[in-house]
Design a protein around this motif. Structure first.
Motif, PDB file in Angstrom:
ATOM      1  N   ALA A  38     -20.685  -9.363 -29.848  1.00 51.42           N
ATOM      2  CA  ALA A  38     -22.038  -9.625 -29.860  1.00 51.42           C
ATOM      3  C   ALA A  38     -22.221 -11.168 -30.582  1.00 51.42           C
ATOM      4  O   ALA A  38     -21.230 -11.750 -31.149  1.00 51.42           O
ATOM      5  CB  ALA A  38     -22.536  -8.911 -30.881  1.00 51.42           C
ATOM      6  N   ARG A  57     -26.775  -8.738 -35.243  1.00 48.91           N
ATOM      7  CA  ARG A  57     -26.129  -9.151 -33.907  1.00 48.91           C
ATOM      8  C   ARG A  57     -26.988  -8.929 -32.350  1.00 48.91           C
ATOM      9  O   ARG A  57     -27.795  -8.269 -32.409  1.00 48.91           O
ATOM     10  CB  ARG A  57     -24.801  -8.334 -33.721  1.00 48.91           C
ATOM     11  N   LEU A  60     -25.458  -6.552 -29.081  1.00 48.20           N
ATOM     12  CA  LEU A  60     -24.747  -5.304 -29.806  1.00 48.20           C
ATOM     13  C   LEU A  60     -24.782  -4.319 -29.026  1.00 48.20           C
ATOM     14  O   LEU A  60     -25.725  -3.752 -28.552  1.00 48.20           O
ATOM     15  CB  LEU A  60     -25.202  -4.973 -31.131  1.00 48.20           C
TER      16      LEU A  60
END
Length: 180
Positions: A38, A57, A60
């Motif tokens: 990510a 992130r 993700l």
């Protein structure tokens, strides 16, 4: 061809891999976390602004488990478990530029295989995501139904989201409860 020695290295143009886990082009710098695949930093070079919220992130992969209920193929029910794929992935360079640069994150989960390719192209102010999935997870009336999600939290305030609808688009608040 004429070759000659230069005092300084030539400037890289287009899109390039700036490290084992960093992609760049003239617009963006993208830093990818190797274990999750990510994006942990997405820097707009013009403003210097990081579009990824602190500690989050972007892109993700998440495994969600839906509570068992009838007609699960037609309606997504209550999510009873979430597992973020933050480790166990491998990251490798796909393309090195100058027209396109990419990183490929690969992982296996039980019987499934997932490959996420993050790419930057020369002259394009965007990150391209290509997720190739061989999803072989099975649900049951006792355990629920597993499904895959990709999360894109953004550090944007005051924006006006526009959503695609059949035969057009509509602007409305993004409150996290969007219904497909």
């Amino acid at each position: 061809y004429l070759l000659h020695r230069e005092v300084q290295p030539a400037q890289v143009q287009g899109a390039w891999v700036a490290g084992q886990n960093v992609l760049e082009n003239e617009f963006l710098r993208v830093e990818v976390e190797p274990a999750s695949g990510a994006i942990v930093h997405l820097i707009d070079k013009a403003s210097g602004y990081d579009l990824v919220p602190e500690g989050r992130r972007l892109g993700l992969l998440q495994l969600l488990t839906e509570a068992p209920h009838g007609m699960t193929a037609w309606e997504i029910g209550q999510v009873v478990h979430q597992h973020d794929f933050v480790d166990g992935g491998t990251l490798r360079v796909g393309e090195r530029g100058p027209h396109r640069a990419s990183l490929i994150s690969s992982r296996e989960y039980h019987d499934s295989r997932l490959n996420l390719t993050l790419s930057l192209s020369a002259g394009a102010p965007r990150v391209d995501f290509l997720l190739e999935v061989d999803w072989l997870e099975r649900g049951s009336p006792e355990l629920g139904v597993p499904m895959l999600k990709v999360a894109f939290p953004l550090a944007v305030t005051g924006g006006q989201p526009t959503f695609e609808i059949p035969f057009g688009c509509v602007s409305r608040p993004a409150d996290g409860n969007e219904v497909p």
